[in-house]
Write an enzyme that holds these catalytic residues in place. Structure first.
Site, mmCIF file in Angstrom:
data_model
loop_
_atom_site.group_PDB
_atom_site.id
_atom_site.type_symbol
_atom_site.label_atom_id
_atom_site.label_comp_id
_atom_site.label_asym_id
_atom_site.label_seq_id
_atom_site.Cartn_x
_atom_site.Cartn_y
_atom_site.Cartn_z
ATOM 1 N N ALA A 15 18.775 -17.308 51.854
ATOM 2 C CA ALA A 15 18.052 -16.749 50.848
ATOM 3 C C ALA A 15 16.575 -17.565 50.275
ATOM 4 C CB ALA A 15 18.717 -16.112 50.009
ATOM 5 N N THR A 67 23.046 -9.387 50.320
ATOM 6 C CA THR A 67 23.952 -9.254 50.355
ATOM 7 C C THR A 67 25.257 -8.427 51.721
ATOM 8 O OG1 THR A 67 25.592 -6.586 49.654
ATOM 9 C CG2 THR A 67 22.604 -6.184 50.052
ATOM 10 N N HIS A 104 26.788 -4.531 38.758
ATOM 11 C CA HIS A 104 28.769 -4.443 38.769
ATOM 12 C C HIS A 104 28.589 -5.054 36.920
ATOM 13 C CE1 HIS A 104 29.209 -4.621 43.441
ATOM 14 N NE2 HIS A 104 28.715 -3.128 42.166
ATOM 15 N N CYS A 125 34.530 -8.012 23.191
ATOM 16 C CA CYS A 125 36.077 -7.652 22.253
ATOM 17 C C CYS A 125 36.506 -5.499 23.115
ATOM 18 C CB CYS A 125 36.296 -7.762 20.891
ATOM 19 S SG CYS A 125 37.773 -6.715 20.455
ATOM 20 N N CYS A 169 38.962 -12.274 19.566
ATOM 21 C CA CYS A 169 37.398 -11.444 18.987
ATOM 22 C C CYS A 169 38.837 -12.048 17.419
ATOM 23 C CB CYS A 169 37.840 -10.499 18.544
ATOM 24 S SG CYS A 169 35.840 -9.657 17.383
#
Ligand code: OAD
Ligand code: ZN
Length: 252
Positions: A234, A190, A121, A129, A150
Site C-alpha cells: 500500500a 483487504t 469494526h 465501561c 472503571c
C-alpha cells in the site's frame, strides 16, 4: 509494479470528483501492524473463537485482555501512519476523497489526517465501561491491573466489533450509501473475505464506480470486481501514485 497502470490511475483520479477508499489490515502492515490472515497473521497465533469472540470476552475478560488486547495495545502504541494512510489523507486535502471505510481498529487513518472515517469494526483506541456510560482512550488505561476497570467497578471493553457482534448499522448504511455515490473506489490491503465489508466494492461497481485494488496478493475481488489491480504494498503504491499525480500537475 506496472507504470502504465499507475499513470492511468493518476489520470482517473484527476478526473474524479468523489473518491472512497475501503481499507483492511494490509494498509497498516508497513506501520508494523500484523495482518489477521496468512503468514504471521494474528489468527495464526490466537484462535479468534477463544480470544476475539464476545462470549469469550464476557466469560473471561482477564484472559482476553492478557492475550489479545495487550498485544493490540502494544502494536497500536508503536504504529505510525505510512505513505498508504498519508496518500489517502492527501487525496482528501485535494478535495478528491470524501470518505475512508475501514475494517481496521488502529485509528491510523485519523492520525494521518482523514476526517471522515467509517470504522466498520469499531476501534481499539476507545474503551467503554460494560456497566455505565464512562469512555476513555487507550492511552489513559492502566494495564497493571487486568482486566482494567472503571471507577464504578465495571470492566472496560474496547469499542471494537468482536466476533459474534453485529457491525454498527449506522456505519454500514453510510458505507453502502457512500459506495453507491463514488466514482472511484480504492480497495487497499483487504483479503475481502469478511462480510459485509466485502460487498462494499460490489455496490460501488454496480453503481458505476471504477474499482482500483492495491494488494501484494490477489483476492476474490481481483478478477471479477476490480477494474485495476496494482500488485504491491500500500505505502509503496500510494507513493508512486502521488508522485505521478504531482508530475501530471494536479497540485498546480
Ligand atoms: P486480512 O488479514 O484478512 O488481509 C490482509 C490483506 O492485506 C491480505 O489480502 C494481504 O495480501 C494484504 N497485505 C499484506 N501486506 C500488505 C501491504 N503492505 N499493503 C497492502 N496490502 C497488504 O485483513 P482484513 O481483510 O482487514 O475483523 O480482515 C478483515 C477482518 O477480518 C478484520 O477487520 C478482522 C478480521 O477477522 C474483526 O476483527 C471483526
Ligand atoms: Zn463504569
Amino acid at each position: 509494479m506496472a507504470e502504465d497502470i499507475i499513470q492511468e490511475v493518476a489520470k482517473k483520479i484527476i478526473n474524479a470528483k468523489n473518491i472512497t477508499a475501503l481499507t483492511g489490515a494490509g494498509i497498516s502492515a508497513e506501520s508494523g501492524m500484523p495482518p489477521f490472515r496468512g503468514k504471521g497473521g494474528i489468527w495464526e497465533k490466537f484462535d479468534p473463537m477463544e480470544y476475539a469472540h464476545i462470549d469469550a470476552f464476557m466469560h473471561n475478560p482477564a484472559k482476553v485482555w492478557n492475550v489479545l488486547l495487550k498485544e493490540m495495545k502494544v502494536n497500536i502504541d508503536n504504529a505510525k501512519p505510512n505513505y498508504g494512510h498519508y496518500g489517502l489523507a492527501a487525496l482528501e486535502k485535494m478535495g478528491k476523497l470524501k470518505t475512508v471505510i475501514t475494517q481496521n481498529v488502529d485509528g491510523l487513518h485519523q492520525l494521518a489526517g482523514n476526517t471522515d472515517v467509517i470504522e466498520l469494526h469499531g476501534n481499539f483506541v476507545w474503551y467503554s465501561c460494560l456497566y455505565c456510560d464512562f469512555r476513555c482512550e487507550i492511552k489513559n488505561i492502566d494495564l497493571n491491573k487486568i482486566p482494567p476497570k472503571c471507577k464504578c467497578g465495571g470492566i472496560l471493553r474496547p469499542e471494537c466489533v468482536f466476533f459474534g457482534e453485529a457491525v454498527p448499522m449506522e456505519g454500514l448504511l453510510r458505507a453502502n450509501f457512500t459506495a453507491s455515490k463514488c466514482d472511484i473506489m480504492f480497495v487497499i490491503g483487504t483479503s475481502a473475505v469478511v462480510y459485509p465489508a466485502a460487498t462494499i466494492p460490489i455496490i460501488a461497481k454496480e453503481s458505476g464506480a471504477k474499482i482500483i485494488e492495491i494488494n501484494p496478493e490477489k483476492t476474490p475481488l481481483t478478477h471479477n470486481i476490480s477494474h485495476y489491480f496494482i500488485k504491491g504494498k500500500a505505502g509503496e503504491v500510494m507513493n508512486k501514485i502521488m508522485t505521478e499525480l504531482q508530475s501530471q500537475s494536479i497540485f498546480e
